[in-house]
Design a protein around this motif. Structure first.
Motif, PDB file in Angstrom:
ATOM      1  N   GLN A   2       0.824  -1.195   0.000  1.00 37.05           N
ATOM      2  CA  GLN A   2       0.000   0.000   0.000  1.00 37.05           C
ATOM      3  C   GLN A   2       0.867   1.257   0.000  1.00 37.05           C
ATOM      4  OE1 GLN A   2      -2.947   0.102   3.058  1.00 37.05           O
ATOM      5  NE2 GLN A   2      -3.438  -2.061   2.817  1.00 37.05           N
ATOM      6  N   LEU A  37      -7.389   2.601 -13.905  1.00 37.70           N
ATOM      7  CA  LEU A  37      -7.914   3.832 -13.329  1.00 37.70           C
ATOM      8  C   LEU A  37      -8.117   4.893 -14.410  1.00 37.70           C
ATOM      9  CD1 LEU A  37      -5.594   4.128 -10.188  1.00 37.70           C
ATOM     10  CD2 LEU A  37      -7.954   3.307 -10.263  1.00 37.70           C
ATOM     11  N   GLN A  44      -5.106   9.849  -2.048  1.00 35.30           N
ATOM     12  CA  GLN A  44      -5.837   8.587  -2.116  1.00 35.30           C
ATOM     13  C   GLN A  44      -4.922   7.432  -1.750  1.00 35.30           C
ATOM     14  OE1 GLN A  44      -7.371   8.971  -6.228  1.00 35.30           O
ATOM     15  NE2 GLN A  44      -9.362   8.492  -5.322  1.00 35.30           N
ATOM     16  N   ARG A  45      -5.470   6.455  -1.030  1.00 39.16           N
ATOM     17  CA  ARG A  45      -4.714   5.243  -0.726  1.00 39.16           C
ATOM     18  C   ARG A  45      -4.770   4.342  -1.948  1.00 39.16           C
ATOM     19  NH1 ARG A  45      -0.902   4.634   2.822  1.00 39.16           N
ATOM     20  NH2 ARG A  45      -1.475   2.510   3.324  1.00 39.16           N
ATOM     21  N   VAL A  46      -3.623   3.817  -2.317  1.00 45.88           N
ATOM     22  CA  VAL A  46      -3.529   2.953  -3.486  1.00 45.88           C
ATOM     23  C   VAL A  46      -2.803   1.661  -3.126  1.00 45.88           C
ATOM     24  CG1 VAL A  46      -3.586   4.831  -5.173  1.00 45.88           C
ATOM     25  CG2 VAL A  46      -1.388   4.090  -4.257  1.00 45.88           C
ATOM     26  N   ARG A  47      -3.026   0.672  -3.963  1.00 47.38           N
ATOM     27  CA  ARG A  47      -2.278  -0.574  -3.873  1.00 47.38           C
ATOM     28  C   ARG A  47      -1.326  -0.576  -5.047  1.00 47.38           C
ATOM     29  NH1 ARG A  47      -2.265  -5.692  -5.865  1.00 47.38           N
ATOM     30  NH2 ARG A  47      -4.091  -5.377  -7.165  1.00 47.38           N
ATOM     31  N   THR A  59      -3.472   0.779  -8.372  1.00 46.34           N
ATOM     32  CA  THR A  59      -4.926   0.675  -8.331  1.00 46.34           C
ATOM     33  C   THR A  59      -5.410   1.208  -6.983  1.00 46.34           C
ATOM     34  OG1 THR A  59      -6.809  -0.781  -8.778  1.00 46.34           O
ATOM     35  CG2 THR A  59      -5.015  -1.686  -7.465  1.00 46.34           C
ATOM     36  N   LEU A  60      -6.678   1.521  -6.884  1.00 48.19           N
ATOM     37  CA  LEU A  60      -7.210   2.031  -5.620  1.00 48.19           C
ATOM     38  C   LEU A  60      -7.236   0.937  -4.575  1.00 48.19           C
ATOM     39  CD1 LEU A  60     -10.179   4.303  -6.729  1.00 48.19           C
ATOM     40  CD2 LEU A  60      -7.895   4.974  -6.020  1.00 48.19           C
ATOM     41  N   GLN A  61      -6.952   1.317  -3.357  1.00 45.84           N
ATOM     42  CA  GLN A  61      -7.037   0.388  -2.225  1.00 45.84           C
ATOM     43  C   GLN A  61      -8.488   0.354  -1.776  1.00 45.84           C
ATOM     44  OE1 GLN A  61      -4.822  -1.655  -0.798  1.00 45.84           O
ATOM     45  NE2 GLN A  61      -6.414  -2.335   0.578  1.00 45.84           N
ATOM     46  N   THR A  62      -9.072  -0.826  -1.742  1.00 44.58           N
ATOM     47  CA  THR A  62     -10.443  -0.983  -1.272  1.00 44.58           C
ATOM     48  C   THR A  62     -10.432  -1.835  -0.021  1.00 44.58           C
ATOM     49  OG1 THR A  62     -10.782  -2.893  -2.693  1.00 44.58           O
ATOM     50  CG2 THR A  62     -11.442  -0.757  -3.573  1.00 44.58           C
ATOM     51  N   PHE A  63     -11.421  -1.617   0.800  1.00 44.96           N
ATOM     52  CA  PHE A  63     -11.490  -2.353   2.070  1.00 44.96           C
ATOM     53  C   PHE A  63     -12.499  -3.452   2.001  1.00 44.96           C
ATOM     54  CE2 PHE A  63     -10.002   1.894   3.002  1.00 44.96           C
ATOM     55  CZ  PHE A  63      -8.861   1.616   3.694  1.00 44.96           C
TER      56      PHE A  63
END
Length: 63
Positions: A2, A37, A44-47, A59-63
């Motif tokens: 992350q 994206l 923004q938090r990303v992976r 890519t976006l970090q999703t929970f």
């Protein structure tokens, strides 16, 4: 891994992220395109996938 989006240029679709230790790491167009994206905002938090001393995916970090 992350990270946090730090910079992003929509013209070139490249930018940089900050690792959790504060280290900035640049990424290129190929890494941005691989994540599918359309836009990235600083903060923004990303992976990311980091291979061979370069970022290969953002890519976006999703929970």
């Amino acid at each position: 891994m992350q990270a946090t989006a730090y910079t992003y240029d929509p013209q070139t679709r490249s930018g940089s992220v900050l690792l959790d230790d504060g280290t900035p790491v640049p990424f290129g167009t190929a890494a941005f395109d691989a994540g599918g994206l359309r836009l990235l905002r600083p903060g923004q938090r990303v992976r990311i996938e980091y291979r061979e001393n370069t970022i290969s995916l953002v890519t976006l970090q999703t929970f």
